[in-house]
Design a protein around this motif. Structure first.
Motif: not given
Length: 467
Positions: A246-248, A277-281, A283-286, A290-295
């Motif tokens: 994920x990085x930043x 971030x365990x819960x939200x990472x 969303x940030x994975x690209x 695609x971008x993770x938050x798309x799901x």
């Protein structure tokens, strides 16, 4: 017959803004609606009374209090450590202290590793200008030279015009350019080319982290101090190094900022952020496509279609079927829609509602989490130790699905539902949708939003079950 206290006699509660002081010149910052109410807000006394002499925490009683009245700001940090799964409520004081010390040592190792690659980590300073090119060569730029100067302060974007004069942001003259060049040469010699792709990628993000740090929660007095800005930069930089997938990404500074304020020890703040971030990472994975938050945006569309088909159809007609207008709300958990204090109140209510007592085990020993979920000898975990939202998922079998939907999605759906008539009547394009949602800033009630999310969740589970 039940006796109801007249509204005029009820305790209005004490304001919480004094715990998060705003700079006097920032007059347009929304006031915090959250009030510290005796008998409702989780107080330090009630919190400490929830522990046994050995240190076991009665988390069920604590969750109920948080869901109804939030957490007193003086104990917020230590309570969040449990809500986010840093510690097991069944652990003892001694066991938690051992874990805390072990994590602090691990953080110190990572920090030293990052410092060896770029000595500004842990120095009390940070950069806001690129330090490296994409092919691994050091950038010899006047701004970088001033920012990496051991005698000068950090230059923020507004002050970059000072770079040619050698004046640091604190108004004092910086050292001459010659020693600055030699210092940068020590940091990353201009002739040296970094070949490791992971290190290049990490160093390419450091200035972006710096740019976001100086923009994060700027109205707060807390971030007038250079040491607090640097601490935020250090934590985000170190996280970006250890989470290489994920990085930043932009938005992480908004999620990390409260941790710095609530937990004095930098390592403790890091681990609290890491657990969030365990819960939200995801969303940030690209990826390239695609971008993770798309799901999650897709889930939001599916929920809205079930609970408010007319609104969903209207949004699709306007060309907003991808629900990208809700991107920010999901990515930074309503940090921009609420005041600072109210966003913290919202977060802790969400986490209390979602709480799963197996959280610590799932994070620490993911391979054993499935076994532990059944408890010893096949005994199911106590439903009393779970948050209200989690209980609904357990009762309806939603936990058996591949990806149980987080309460944050239902929060956004609740906000859309609340604005449904306005959106249907006034939105003639996506710009109108964005404007209507932006107008909510500072006008949302966190407790009402959570209550609305719970009602929609129940309604959605019932409707989704129907063939």
């Amino acid at each position: 017959m039940e006796f109801r206290v007249p509204a005029i006699w009820r305790d209005p509660g004490a304001p919480a803004d004094s715990f998060y002081e705003v700079r006097p010149e920032c007059t347009d910052v929304p006031k915090t609606r959250f009030r510290i109410k005796a008998g409702k807000t989780l107080s330090a006394r009630k919190w400490h009374a929830a522990f046994s002499p050995e240190g076991h925490l009665d988390i069920g009683k604590t969750l109920s209090r948080i869901q109804h009245g939030g957490i007193h700001p003086s104990i917020r940090g230590e309570v969040w450590e449990f809500l986010l799964g840093c510690y097991d409520p069944k652990s003892t004081f001694d066991e938690r202290e051992q874990i805390r010390q072990r994590r602090r040592v691990q953080y110190a190792r990572w920090k030293e590793e990052c410092h060896n690659m770029f000595p500004l980590i842990g120095s009390g300073r940070f950069v806001t200008a690129p330090i490296i090119t994409e092919d691994g060569k050091a950038v010899q730029d006047p701004i970088v030279l001033l920012q990496t100067n051991p005698h000068g302060a950090v230059l923020t974007p507004q002050n970059t015009s000072q770079a040619t004069t050698g004046i640091a942001t604190n108004g004092t003259a910086s050292a001459s350019m010659e020693p600055e060049f030699s210092f940068v040469e020590t940091l990353q010699p201009s002739s040296h080319v970094i070949l490791d792709k992971k290190e290049i990628q990490w160093k390419l993000t450091l200035h972006q982290i710096g740019l976001d740090v100086v923009r994060t929660d700027r109205p707060l007095v807390f971030y007038e101090k250079q040491e607090n800005l640097s601490k935020l930069w250090d934590i985000l930089a170190i996280y970006a190094w250890i989470d290489k997938d994920v990085g930043y990404c932009q938005g992480m500074s908004d999620l990390c900022s409260p941790m710095i304020m609530l937990l004095n020890d930098e390592a403790d703040a890091f681990w609290c952020f890491e657990r969030l971030m365990r819960r939200l990472r995801g969303n940030f994975r690209c990826t390239e496509s695609s971008v993770g938050v798309e799901a999650q945006l897709g889930n939001l569309a599916a929920i809205t279609q079930v609970i408010d088909p007319k609104l969903h159809q209207h949004i699709e007609t306007l060309g907003g079927g991808d629900y990208l207008f809700a991107f920010r709300m999901i990515m930074v958990l309503f940090r921009r829609e609420f005041s600072f204090g109210d966003s913290l109140y919202l977060w802790e209510m969400m986490w209390a509602l979602e709480y799963d007592p197996d959280l610590f085990s799932m994070y620490e020993e993911p391979d054993l989490a499935g076994e532990k979920a059944d408890g010893p000898k096949g005994k199911a975990k106590s439903i009393r130790q779970c948050g209200k939202f989690e209980r609904e998922n357990m009762r309806n079998g939603a936990k058996n699905s591949d990806a149980p939907l987080p309460i944050s999605i239902f929060l956004v759906a609740s906000v859309l539902k609340d604005k449904s008539s306005k959106l249907l009547q006034e939105a003639r394009g996506l710009d109108d949708v964005v404007k209507i949602l932006n107008d909510m800033t500072g006008n949302l009630d966190a407790k009402k939003a959570c209550s609305g999310a719970m009602k929609l969740h129940k309604k959605y589970l019932k409707k989704a079950k129907k063939p």
